[in-house]
Design a protein around this motif. Structure first.
Motif, PDB file in Angstrom:
ATOM      1  N   GLU A   1     -41.074   6.780  -5.180  1.00  0.00           N
ATOM      2  CA  GLU A   1     -40.078   7.173  -6.183  1.00  0.00           C
ATOM      3  C   GLU A   1     -39.695   5.984  -7.045  1.00  0.00           C
ATOM      4  O   GLU A   1     -39.563   6.085  -8.271  1.00  0.00           O
ATOM      5  CB  GLU A   1     -38.843   7.744  -5.490  1.00  0.00           C
ATOM      6  CG  GLU A   1     -37.874   8.457  -6.414  1.00  0.00           C
ATOM      7  CD  GLU A   1     -38.370   9.819  -6.854  1.00  0.00           C
ATOM      8  OE1 GLU A   1     -37.863  10.317  -7.888  1.00  0.00           O
ATOM      9  OE2 GLU A   1     -39.253  10.388  -6.184  1.00  0.00           O
TER      10      GLU A   1
ATOM     11  N   ARG B   1     -34.699  12.960  -9.604  1.00  0.00           N
ATOM     12  CA  ARG B   1     -35.702  13.997  -9.833  1.00  0.00           C
ATOM     13  C   ARG B   1     -35.170  15.095 -10.755  1.00  0.00           C
ATOM     14  O   ARG B   1     -35.909  15.642 -11.576  1.00  0.00           O
ATOM     15  CB  ARG B   1     -36.173  14.573  -8.499  1.00  0.00           C
ATOM     16  CG  ARG B   1     -36.979  13.566  -7.695  1.00  0.00           C
ATOM     17  CD  ARG B   1     -37.655  14.169  -6.491  1.00  0.00           C
ATOM     18  NE  ARG B   1     -38.483  13.179  -5.810  1.00  0.00           N
ATOM     19  CZ  ARG B   1     -39.195  13.417  -4.718  1.00  0.00           C
ATOM     20  NH1 ARG B   1     -39.186  14.627  -4.154  1.00  0.00           N
ATOM     21  NH2 ARG B   1     -39.911  12.459  -4.168  1.00  0.00           N
TER      22      ARG B   1
ATOM     23  N   ASP C   1     -45.148  15.307 -12.101  1.00  0.00           N
ATOM     24  CA  ASP C   1     -43.860  14.673 -12.350  1.00  0.00           C
ATOM     25  C   ASP C   1     -43.744  14.350 -13.837  1.00  0.00           C
ATOM     26  O   ASP C   1     -44.577  13.631 -14.399  1.00  0.00           O
ATOM     27  CB  ASP C   1     -43.802  13.384 -11.518  1.00  0.00           C
ATOM     28  CG  ASP C   1     -42.517  12.572 -11.687  1.00  0.00           C
ATOM     29  OD1 ASP C   1     -41.762  12.807 -12.649  1.00  0.00           O
ATOM     30  OD2 ASP C   1     -42.288  11.686 -10.849  1.00  0.00           O
TER      31      ASP C   1
ATOM     32  N   PHE D   1     -37.798  17.783 -12.592  1.00  0.00           N
ATOM     33  CA  PHE D   1     -38.194  18.650 -11.475  1.00  0.00           C
ATOM     34  C   PHE D   1     -37.196  19.807 -11.387  1.00  0.00           C
ATOM     35  O   PHE D   1     -35.988  19.621 -11.585  1.00  0.00           O
ATOM     36  CB  PHE D   1     -38.158  17.876 -10.160  1.00  0.00           C
ATOM     37  CG  PHE D   1     -39.290  16.906  -9.963  1.00  0.00           C
ATOM     38  CD1 PHE D   1     -40.473  17.313  -9.367  1.00  0.00           C
ATOM     39  CD2 PHE D   1     -39.168  15.577 -10.354  1.00  0.00           C
ATOM     40  CE1 PHE D   1     -41.518  16.410  -9.160  1.00  0.00           C
ATOM     41  CE2 PHE D   1     -40.195  14.674 -10.157  1.00  0.00           C
ATOM     42  CZ  PHE D   1     -41.380  15.087  -9.553  1.00  0.00           C
TER      43      PHE D   1
ATOM     44  N   GLY E   1     -43.345  18.576  -5.487  1.00  0.00           N
ATOM     45  CA  GLY E   1     -42.982  17.448  -4.638  1.00  0.00           C
ATOM     46  C   GLY E   1     -44.081  16.935  -3.743  1.00  0.00           C
ATOM     47  O   GLY E   1     -43.834  16.078  -2.884  1.00  0.00           O
TER      48      GLY E   1
END
Length: 564
Positions: free
Chosen positions: A484, A456, A350, A461, A329
């Motif tokens: 985002e 996410r 990501d 993630f 993150g």
């Protein structure tokens, strides 16, 4: 006696002529359509509405870009992409250069953007003024069709305000004389009209579940409300935007059921159209209506017999690639992120990066089902004779290709895609809610868990540091939410509007000599970032496009935007 008889006959003839003259004579041609009979034919009514649909994105002006071209190449107006050869694709590089010689009221792109949306508005006005002449479709269906046309007209006006600010608000079919004297309407009034039209459209439209299979792709209640949320967001009406998003999220029985797709790539699959995430899209279908632009976006060579590109004409930037967080993150440049710029820049990132961009040593699966490694970094390909994907002026100028929207079902040897182009999807509703709540100072764990966290999780993630509020970064919350949005919606024709409405365009688009837009670190023997292009963004004028010269010349009541 003969005279009296003759006079009586003359009177009878005169009376008959007068009687016929007083009776309405039907002079409607029987061999062609007229205003009197065109709308009585159901097929004509549906075709007229189909014309309104076909002109949604820059498709109404002769000579303008196709809808697919405008959709994708708008990314090169932003900091997400660069277009090396832009003459035939809407000149995004000329515009983003900010040079008066390249970006001015007389260029075709300005003229086409203005003309296309007003062509669309005229088609919608023509439909709305005449559809009630049809007496066979029935009031319910005609009401729905009016709702569709009102949505499309509102969308066209919305696009015009985003480009030009104050614009003429045209709600009827104008005569040539009227079109020459119409003035601008303040943007606030146009936006007010757009919102009221979207409300009216939502009230008349069915939710998506109530559409017949043959009608999939038509505007729905959910689409009208989602577009209203976007209009409110773009005009900084945070509380109103949040209210619409929450209505969509909490009242799905009324508005339609939407949900994130489990797999990010599946959102854009040609075999998964109209999936649970899609709210509004442009319909395409093999072989009747296709787009082939992806052939200029992807890797050059992906195996014998597979589709192979001829040129890479829309390349991702290093700036976009750097925006994707690490798996814990963090922003990649934060202490402790583990980012290894020189040896493994794409590792521990990501997963949406790999769903969106093709980078060096990317494992590519072609349309024959075969996988291969794409070598882009100069000098690293095991076979030195195979340099077709290596960064350079005849391959990718930035060192990256696009992955999103690749259609492996396109006919072999072509890039003729029948994949729909998504205008709005459920992820955007969640992101609009997150942004509006953050701007209101109301972002908290509850809002995060309904908006950012599910995005996410779906992206891939797994670490709590990335999944849980408030995120594992020193970025301000609003910057984290905006980032985002960028990573989730890259290559979906939204970034240019975003950087303008956030008033950050002068920061992210100003790239003077020595600070050019960057590609990958593949220059100077792989020790420096590729320098792509100089850009200028003047905040005193570039937040609004100029009114086209031709329109100013034909309509003296139009006024030019500031700075132009």
């Amino acid at each position: 006696m003969c005279l009296r008889h003759f006079s009586k006959i003359k009177f009878i003839i005169f009376f008959a002529v007068v009687a016929v003259g007083c009776k309405k004579i039907d002079l409607t041609p029987k061999d062609r359509y007229t205003d009197d009979n065109f709308w009585q034919v159901n097929a004509n009514a549906f075709n007229a509405l189909a014309t309104c649909y076909s002109q949604q994105i820059s498709g109404g002006q002769p000579g303008s870009s196709s809808a697919a071209q405008a959709y994708f190449y708008n990314e090169a107006l932003s900091d997400n992409a660069f277009c090396p050869l832009d003459v035939n694709v809407g000149t995004p590089t000329q515009i983003s250069s900010g040079s008066d010689a390249n970006f001015n009221p007389g260029i075709n792109r300005v003229k086409y953007e203005w003309g296309s949306y007003y062509t669309n508005i005229r088609s919608c006005n023509l439909f709305l003024e005449n559809i009630d002449k049809n007496t066979t479709l029935g009031a319910t269906l005609i009401g729905r069709m009016k709702g569709e046309a009102r949505y499309l007209r509102a969308h066209a006006l919305f696009r015009l305000t985003n480009f030009f600010g104050d614009v003429p608000l045209i709600t009827k079919v104008l005569t040539p004389e009227e079109a020459k004297v119409i003035a601008k309407t303040p943007k606030a009034d146009v936006v007010k009209f757009i919102l009221s039209e979207l409300d009216a459209a939502a009230a008349a439209l069915p939710k998506k579940e109530d559409l017949a299979a043959a009608d999939r792709g038509r505007v729905t209640k959910g689409a009208a409300k989602a577009m209203k949320a976007r209009v409110l967001l773009y005009n900084n009406q945070w509380a109103e935007c949040a209210a619409v998003c929450e209505d969509l999220m909490n009242n799905q029985a009324e508005n339609g059921t939407y949900a994130l797709q489990a797999s990010f790539p599946d959102i854009f699959s040609a075999t998964n159209k109209y999936n649970s995430e899609v709210i509004a899209d442009l319909g395409y279908q093999q072989p009747d209506r296709t787009w082939g632009d992806w052939g200029d976006f992807g890797p050059f060579y992906t195996g014998p017999g597979a589709t192979a590109s001829s040129v890479s004409n829309l390349v991702p930037t290093q700036d976009l690639v750097e925006s994707f967080l690490t798996l814990d993150g963090k922003n990649i440049f934060e202490p402790g992120s583990g980012y290894d710029e020189n040896n493994a820049p794409y590792a521990n990132r990501d997963p949406r990066l790999g769903y969106t961009v093709v980078y060096d040593k990317y494992v590519w699966v072609n349309n024959l089902g075969n996988s291969q490694v794409i070598y882009i970094k100069p000098g690293t390909a095991p076979d030195p004779t195979n340099k077709k994907n290596e960064a350079g002026p005849t391959a990718t100028t930035s060192g990256y290709y696009w992955r999103k929207y690749y259609d492996p079902t396109a006919p072999k040897g072509t890039f003729s895609s029948g994949e729909n182009l998504i205008i709005q999807r459920w992820a955007e509703v969640l992101l609009m809610e997150a942004e509006a709540k953050t701007m209101l100072g109301q972002m908290d764990a509850a809002v995060w868990d309904k908006t950012i966290k599910p995005l996410r999780v779906r992206a891939g993630f797994t670490k709590n540091t990335a999944l849980n509020y408030p995120g594992n970064t020193t970025m301000k919350m609003i910057d984290q939410v905006r980032n985002e949005r960028r990573c989730e919606l890259a290559f979906e024709s939204l970034r240019y509007d975003d950087i303008k409405r956030w008033k950050i365009a002068e920061t992210v688009l100003n790239h003077q000599p020595g600070n050019e837009v960057r590609g990958a670190k593949f220059a100077a023997g792989n020790t420096a970032f590729i320098k792509l292009v100089v850009r200028t963004f003047n905040p005193a004028k570039h937040y609004l496009w100029p009114i086209p010269t031709e329109s100013l010349q034909t309509d003296p009541n139009l006024t030019q935007n500031p700075g132009w």
